[in-house]
Design a protein around this motif. Structure first.
Motif, PDB file in Angstrom:
ATOM      1  N   ASN A  32      -2.375   8.271   6.583  1.00 28.80           N
ATOM      2  CA  ASN A  32      -1.042   8.403   7.165  1.00 28.80           C
ATOM      3  C   ASN A  32      -0.746   7.372   8.251  1.00 28.80           C
ATOM      4  OD1 ASN A  32      -0.397  10.671   5.558  1.00 28.80           O
ATOM      5  ND2 ASN A  32      -1.534  12.002   6.949  1.00 28.80           N
ATOM      6  N   VAL A  33      -1.743   6.586   8.634  1.00 32.19           N
ATOM      7  CA  VAL A  33      -1.530   5.583   9.671  1.00 32.19           C
ATOM      8  C   VAL A  33      -0.766   4.392   9.092  1.00 32.19           C
ATOM      9  CG1 VAL A  33      -2.682   3.932  11.202  1.00 32.19           C
ATOM     10  CG2 VAL A  33      -3.567   6.266  10.982  1.00 32.19           C
ATOM     11  N   ILE A  34       0.215   3.909   9.838  1.00 33.21           N
ATOM     12  CA  ILE A  34       0.971   2.708   9.486  1.00 33.21           C
ATOM     13  C   ILE A  34       0.289   1.521  10.159  1.00 33.21           C
ATOM     14  CG2 ILE A  34       3.188   1.516   9.733  1.00 33.21           C
ATOM     15  CD1 ILE A  34       4.477   4.351   9.844  1.00 33.21           C
ATOM     16  N   TRP A  35       0.131   0.412   9.418  1.00 31.60           N
ATOM     17  CA  TRP A  35      -0.585  -0.754   9.924  1.00 31.60           C
ATOM     18  C   TRP A  35       0.337  -1.962   9.990  1.00 31.60           C
ATOM     19  CZ3 TRP A  35      -5.865  -0.346  11.154  1.00 31.60           C
ATOM     20  CH2 TRP A  35      -6.472   0.864  10.776  1.00 31.60           C
ATOM     21  N   GLU A  36       0.263  -2.659  11.128  1.00 30.95           N
ATOM     22  CA  GLU A  36       0.993  -3.917  11.278  1.00 30.95           C
ATOM     23  C   GLU A  36      -0.003  -5.064  11.373  1.00 30.95           C
ATOM     24  OE1 GLU A  36       4.548  -4.345  13.838  1.00 30.95           O
ATOM     25  OE2 GLU A  36       3.401  -5.895  14.877  1.00 30.95           O
ATOM     26  N   ASN A  37       0.268  -6.112  10.633  1.00 26.63           N
ATOM     27  CA  ASN A  37      -0.554  -7.312  10.603  1.00 26.63           C
ATOM     28  C   ASN A  37       0.017  -8.334  11.582  1.00 26.63           C
ATOM     29  OD1 ASN A  37      -1.871  -9.775   9.762  1.00 26.63           O
ATOM     30  ND2 ASN A  37      -0.208 -10.088   8.292  1.00 26.63           N
ATOM     31  N   CYS A  38      -0.841  -8.823  12.486  1.00 19.13           N
ATOM     32  CA  CYS A  38      -0.430  -9.855  13.432  1.00 19.13           C
ATOM     33  C   CYS A  38      -1.579 -10.827  13.596  1.00 19.13           C
ATOM     34  CB  CYS A  38      -0.064  -9.231  14.781  1.00 19.13           C
ATOM     35  SG  CYS A  38       0.430 -10.426  16.043  1.00 19.13           S
ATOM     36  N   SER A  39      -1.264 -12.094  13.732  1.00 13.84           N
ATOM     37  CA  SER A  39      -2.291 -13.105  14.018  1.00 13.84           C
ATOM     38  C   SER A  39      -1.671 -14.163  14.920  1.00 13.84           C
ATOM     39  CB  SER A  39      -2.820 -13.726  12.723  1.00 13.84           C
ATOM     40  OG  SER A  39      -3.846 -14.663  13.001  1.00 13.84           O
TER      41      SER A  39
ATOM     42  N   MET B 157      -2.530  -9.806   2.676  1.00 14.89           N
ATOM     43  CA  MET B 157      -2.222  -8.878   3.761  1.00 14.89           C
ATOM     44  C   MET B 157      -1.115  -7.914   3.357  1.00 14.89           C
ATOM     45  SD  MET B 157      -4.525  -9.732   5.812  1.00 14.89           S
ATOM     46  CE  MET B 157      -4.139  -8.630   7.161  1.00 14.89           C
ATOM     47  N   MET B 158      -0.192  -8.364   2.514  1.00 13.10           N
ATOM     48  CA  MET B 158       0.860  -7.462   2.045  1.00 13.10           C
ATOM     49  C   MET B 158       0.290  -6.265   1.287  1.00 13.10           C
ATOM     50  SD  MET B 158       3.990  -8.512   2.817  1.00 13.10           S
ATOM     51  CE  MET B 158       4.154  -9.757   4.111  1.00 13.10           C
ATOM     52  N   ALA B 159      -0.905  -6.434   0.708  1.00 17.85           N
ATOM     53  CA  ALA B 159      -1.521  -5.363  -0.075  1.00 17.85           C
ATOM     54  C   ALA B 159      -2.186  -4.307   0.794  1.00 17.85           C
ATOM     55  CB  ALA B 159      -2.548  -5.949  -1.047  1.00 17.85           C
ATOM     56  N   ILE B 160      -2.403  -4.588   2.096  1.00 16.57           N
ATOM     57  CA  ILE B 160      -3.123  -3.631   2.933  1.00 16.57           C
ATOM     58  C   ILE B 160      -2.362  -3.249   4.194  1.00 16.57           C
ATOM     59  CG2 ILE B 160      -5.415  -4.268   2.099  1.00 16.57           C
ATOM     60  CD1 ILE B 160      -5.781  -6.029   4.530  1.00 16.57           C
ATOM     61  N   THR B 161      -1.179  -3.813   4.428  1.00 19.53           N
ATOM     62  CA  THR B 161      -0.401  -3.490   5.627  1.00 19.53           C
ATOM     63  C   THR B 161       1.041  -3.202   5.257  1.00 19.53           C
ATOM     64  OG1 THR B 161       0.172  -5.800   6.074  1.00 19.53           O
ATOM     65  CG2 THR B 161      -1.849  -4.980   7.052  1.00 19.53           C
TER      66      THR B 161
ATOM     67  N   PRO C 251       0.810  -1.224   0.000  1.00 21.46           N
ATOM     68  CA  PRO C 251       0.000   0.000   0.000  1.00 21.46           C
ATOM     69  C   PRO C 251       0.841   1.270   0.000  1.00 21.46           C
ATOM     70  CG  PRO C 251       0.024  -0.984   2.190  1.00 21.46           C
ATOM     71  CD  PRO C 251       0.702  -1.962   1.268  1.00 21.46           C
ATOM     72  N   ARG C 252       2.076   1.161   0.443  1.00 15.47           N
ATOM     73  CA  ARG C 252       2.985   2.308   0.480  1.00 15.47           C
ATOM     74  C   ARG C 252       4.286   1.865  -0.156  1.00 15.47           C
ATOM     75  NH1 ARG C 252       1.867   6.253   4.696  1.00 15.47           N
ATOM     76  NH2 ARG C 252       0.813   4.579   5.840  1.00 15.47           N
ATOM     77  N   ARG C 253       4.561   2.335  -1.353  1.00 19.09           N
ATOM     78  CA  ARG C 253       5.711   1.840  -2.099  1.00 19.09           C
ATOM     79  C   ARG C 253       7.019   2.134  -1.378  1.00 19.09           C
ATOM     80  NH1 ARG C 253       4.997   2.767  -8.623  1.00 19.09           N
ATOM     81  NH2 ARG C 253       3.158   1.452  -8.892  1.00 19.09           N
ATOM     82  N   ASN C 254       7.904   1.137  -1.396  1.00 22.43           N
ATOM     83  CA  ASN C 254       9.247   1.262  -0.840  1.00 22.43           C
ATOM     84  C   ASN C 254       9.211   1.836   0.582  1.00 22.43           C
ATOM     85  OD1 ASN C 254      10.569   0.291  -3.237  1.00 22.43           O
ATOM     86  ND2 ASN C 254      10.103   2.264  -4.173  1.00 22.43           N
ATOM     87  N   PHE C 255       8.339   1.263   1.388  1.00 20.98           N
ATOM     88  CA  PHE C 255       8.145   1.695   2.765  1.00 20.98           C
ATOM     89  C   PHE C 255       9.407   1.461   3.597  1.00 20.98           C
ATOM     90  CE2 PHE C 255       6.857   0.200   7.076  1.00 20.98           C
ATOM     91  CZ  PHE C 255       6.416   1.418   7.578  1.00 20.98           C
ATOM     92  N   VAL C 256       9.748   2.458   4.411  1.00 19.10           N
ATOM     93  CA  VAL C 256      10.875   2.347   5.337  1.00 19.10           C
ATOM     94  C   VAL C 256      10.301   2.215   6.740  1.00 19.10           C
ATOM     95  CG1 VAL C 256      12.927   3.458   6.280  1.00 19.10           C
ATOM     96  CG2 VAL C 256      12.363   3.714   3.845  1.00 19.10           C
ATOM     97  N   PRO C 257      10.424   1.037   7.379  1.00 13.02           N
ATOM     98  CA  PRO C 257       9.790   0.829   8.678  1.00 13.02           C
ATOM     99  C   PRO C 257      10.490   1.602   9.784  1.00 13.02           C
ATOM    100  CG  PRO C 257      11.138  -1.057   8.109  1.00 13.02           C
ATOM    101  CD  PRO C 257      11.147  -0.157   6.907  1.00 13.02           C
ATOM    102  N   PRO C 258       9.714   2.188  10.698  1.00 15.08           N
ATOM    103  CA  PRO C 258      10.331   2.847  11.844  1.00 15.08           C
ATOM    104  C   PRO C 258      10.842   1.827  12.852  1.00 15.08           C
ATOM    105  CG  PRO C 258       7.946   2.843  12.089  1.00 15.08           C
ATOM    106  CD  PRO C 258       8.242   2.242  10.730  1.00 15.08           C
ATOM    107  N   VAL C 259      11.788   2.236  13.683  1.00 16.05           N
ATOM    108  CA  VAL C 259      12.206   1.414  14.816  1.00 16.05           C
ATOM    109  C   VAL C 259      11.111   1.518  15.875  1.00 16.05           C
ATOM    110  CG1 VAL C 259      13.934   1.030  16.601  1.00 16.05           C
ATOM    111  CG2 VAL C 259      14.639   1.801  14.328  1.00 16.05           C
TER     112      VAL C 259
END
Length: 721
Positions: free
Chosen positions: A493-500, A510-514, A297-305
């Motif tokens: 602008n919200v960043i989403w993490e997928n967990c199950s 899930m890669m397409a929406i998180t 959903p966000r190209r070339n996303f850089v994850p925060p620490v």
């Protein structure tokens, strides 16, 4: 490359992948080729029906692109249904074709049902992939009931033996890499849990079985694919009586019926597939580029620490405790502070509160805003944990809407982790969740959401549904996508993490929406290296949340725990209030170092050099797209007798460019001036020729040896000179 259409024959070429289809003289659509590109259009096989052998019918060995079981064919079908008219099965014939740029649409018709089936292929040339999707429209008058619709059926080249590679596992042991030779009959891999599940991913990679013809990390032929879906799935690897090898992948037909009234349509999820002769490494890099650059959903996303407070506080959450943790996290250089479970109404343990998504007034009398403001004031972003699909019986939501629970009437409602599942296949449940989380996100400056899902389905009933209740398996996942998609639209602008419950729902859907996914609740370094190797078969490191925790902290050095997590999207989950000043300073240094190498980890090409499954030692590296620099991660985990660490032959560098090791005193190199023994403790710390540089080809051929002891690790930076 692209699509060539000629004489009722269609050729799709993408990177090293070729896929071809054609029509026989009766309009049967036949898959003629899946494998390497051939030099000329004329080289691809003709679209012919299979031969008749003894008592078999001609359709038995005909490679229908959508296998129907027509005319006595007894192998696995791709599509099946029955109608209220009493008609069963499909007999599909060609009706139309259209090519638009990189897209091919082939329309087939079943005259008996009055059904229209559309196969859509897209060439994803930049990634060497092709996508395939199937839709069925009921153009007849009688209701049609789908009982199977796989997204893809693939016929592998004949006269070869094949081995299936897939990902297996369970909770705490996800993404386990498995290999199984095709057997006469069917290998079946699946999920029946409403999620893709801890037990596997809808993915296949097929290699040839003969000695010397299998696939390695950087060589060998692979036919591979994965499903863009987050629910039940089924993979069938079939070896027929006449020696043909076939792979089917799609939505699981277990307990599945989907009703189509006149004029209605059902679309199966996309399936992405490809072929490479560069082994598992080339396959993985293709998937990684596709997810990062096209699918995410966000190209070339850089994850925060990230710092997450769960392991530090569990349910004992309040403003004071979280503020103290935030102070420590900010000093460490953390960029995102996340408050986990326990912040909402009535949530003092796991037996109550799920479903009531407002801050608990005894813990947060002024809501979450004061904590969010404090976190922001310390230069970090703020996030919270939610579990929208679940509800505790001890909650206001359950008491008000008991009918929203997935259940069988007249049967006991099984609880899992003291919770029930909401039926998010229902539009009213979707609307409720969209509204309540929209208000939460609008009322507090929340930058990050960790969306969890901690149980599997039981009693999959939908008593109020006006159609077959077994539609729930599909409508639930469609509801999930709608909720998540609408919240993303309203809060971009919200960043989403997928967990199950760890990695229980990690897939292309899930890669397409998180932006990122929690790979496993298991954070022990030895297990985590295996999990991360399996995860990165398909999914890029930028999406792989990896925490440093206190789990068995006395057994594994803090440096090692950081080095393992720094190979993904770094997070910290230990109780910082109990860390010593030295530990906090070590952590600060590692966070700073990670920020320096993060561009390589999240955007570089991954090369797995030594598998953690091979023994005590493992290594991997990320190489910049322009090959200007790289970073090497190396680990020696298992306590053992003194041993000679293996040579690491670097990969992915420009063969003709010169590269130098920087910022490491742990390297022993087998080149001019180096220590000839290669044993730790006797190194001259030489790194090549007189200026310390070697060509990329030399690093690949000569390699380097690292001075690592037991439970030791290092990160080595490599730069072009």
């Amino acid at each position: 490359m692209g699509i060539v259409a000629r004489d009722r024959y269609w050729l799709l070429e993408s990177g090293s992948t070729a896929f071809a289809l054609g029509l026989d003289d009766t309009g049967v659509l036949i898959q003629t080729w899946y494998g390497p590109r051939l030099p000329r259009f004329e080289d691809y096989p003709a679209a012919l029906r299979g031969p008749i052998f003894a008592m078999e019918y001609t359709m038995q060995q005909t490679h229908q692109d959508l296998a129907t079981g027509e005319a006595g064919a007894s192998d696995e079908r791709s599509i099946d249904a029955f109608s209220d008219s009493g008609l069963r099965g499909f007999v599909l014939r060609f009706e139309a074709a259209a090519v638009e740029g990189d897209t091919l649409r082939l329309t087939l018709r079943d005259e008996g049902h009055g059904a229209i089936v559309v196969l859509t292929y897209r060439v994803l040339e930049a990634f060497g992939l092709i996508s395939r999707s199937v839709s069925v429209r009921n153009a007849g008058s009688a209701a049609l009931h789908l009982t199977r619709l796989f997204s893809g059926t693939f016929y592998l080249p004949q006269s070869y033996e094949f081995t299936l590679n897939h990902l297996d596992g369970r909770w705490g042991d996800e993404f386990r890499m498995q290999r199984e030779p095709f057997i006469h009959g069917v290998i079946q891999r699946e999920s029946r849990r409403m999620t893709t599940s801890h037990g596997g991913v809808p993915y296949f990679a097929v290699e040839r079985s003969a000695p010397g013809l299998g696939a390695g990390e950087e060589n060998g032929a692979l036919w591979f694919g994965s499903l863009d879906w987050s629910g039940n799935w089924k993979l069938l690897a079939e070896r027929t009586r006449d020696g043909r090898s076939i792979v089917h992948l799609g939505i699981n037909d277990h307990d599945f019926v989907y009703d189509l009234k006149a004029g209605e349509e059902f679309a199966a999820p996309d399936l992405f597939f490809g072929y490479t002769e560069g082994g598992f490494g080339a396959m993985s890099r293709s998937w990684h580029d596709f997810v990062r650059e096209r699918h995410a959903p966000r190209r070339n996303f850089v994850p925060p620490v990230v710092y997450n407070s769960w392991y530090a506080t569990l349910f004992d959450v309040n403003v004071e405790g979280q503020s103290a943790l935030a102070d420590k996290a900010a000093a460490m250089g953390v960029e995102m502070f996340v408050i986990d479970d326990g912040w909402f109404k009535g949530r003092f343990h796991d037996r109550a509160g799920l479903g009531d998504w407002s801050p608990d007034p005894s813990k947060f009398p002024q809501g979450l805003k004061p904590l969010a403001d404090m976190v922001h004031a310390r230069g970090m972003k703020f996030g919270v944990w939610i579990e929208p699909e679940m509800v505790n019986p001890d909650s206001d939501l359950y008491r008000a809407h008991e009918d929203w629970i997935i259940h069988f009437p007249g049967r006991e409602r099984t609880l899992g982790r003291n919770q029930s599942m909401l039926n998010i296949g229902r539009a009213d449940v979707q609307d409720h969740l969209i509204d309540i989380f929209d208000r939460l996100l609008s009322g507090t400056a929340i930058d990050f959401i960790k969306w969890d899902m901690n149980r599997n389905i039981s009693e999959p009933g939908w008593p109020s549904h006006d159609r077959d209740q077994r539609e729930i398996w599909v409508r639930y996942v469609e509801g999930l996508y709608r909720i998540w998609g609408e919240l993303r639209r309203r809060h971009p602008n919200v960043i989403w993490e997928n967990c199950s419950g760890g990695g229980g729902r990690v897939d292309l859907g899930m890669m397409a929406i998180t932006e990122q996914s929690w790979a496993s609740d298991n954070t022990l370094p030895p297990a985590r290296l295996d999990i991360q190797e399996g995860y990165t078969q398909l999914f890029p490191a930028a999406t792989m949340a990896a925490w440093v925790t206190d789990e068995h902290k006395d057994a594994f050095p803090l440096d090692l725990r950081f080095h393992v997590s720094m190979a993904g999207a770094l997070g910290v989950g230990g109780n910082l209030l109990e860390w010593t000043a030295d530990e906090l300073e070590t952590a600060r240094q590692h966070v700073a170092a990670y920020k320096g190498i993060r561009p390589l980890v999240v955007a570089g090409d991954l090369y797995r050099l030594v598998s953690p499954r091979s023994g005590a030692f493992s290594a991997l590296m990320y190489v910049a797209k322009d090959k200007s620099e790289a970073v090497l991660f190396a680990y020696r985990l298992l306590p053992s007798r003194p041993l000679r660490n293996p040579l690491i032959r670097l990969a992915g560098l420009d063969e003709n460019a010169l590269y130098r090791i920087v910022d490491s005193g742990r390297v022993l190199v087998g080149a001019q001036g180096s220590n000839p023994s290669g044993y730790p403790g006797t190194s001259t710390r030489s790194t090549g020729g007189s200026d310390g540089a070697l060509s990329g080809k030399a690093w690949a051929q000569i390699g380097l040896r690292l001075d690592l002891g037991d439970l030791d690790s290092t990160i080595v930076r490599i730069k072009r000179v």
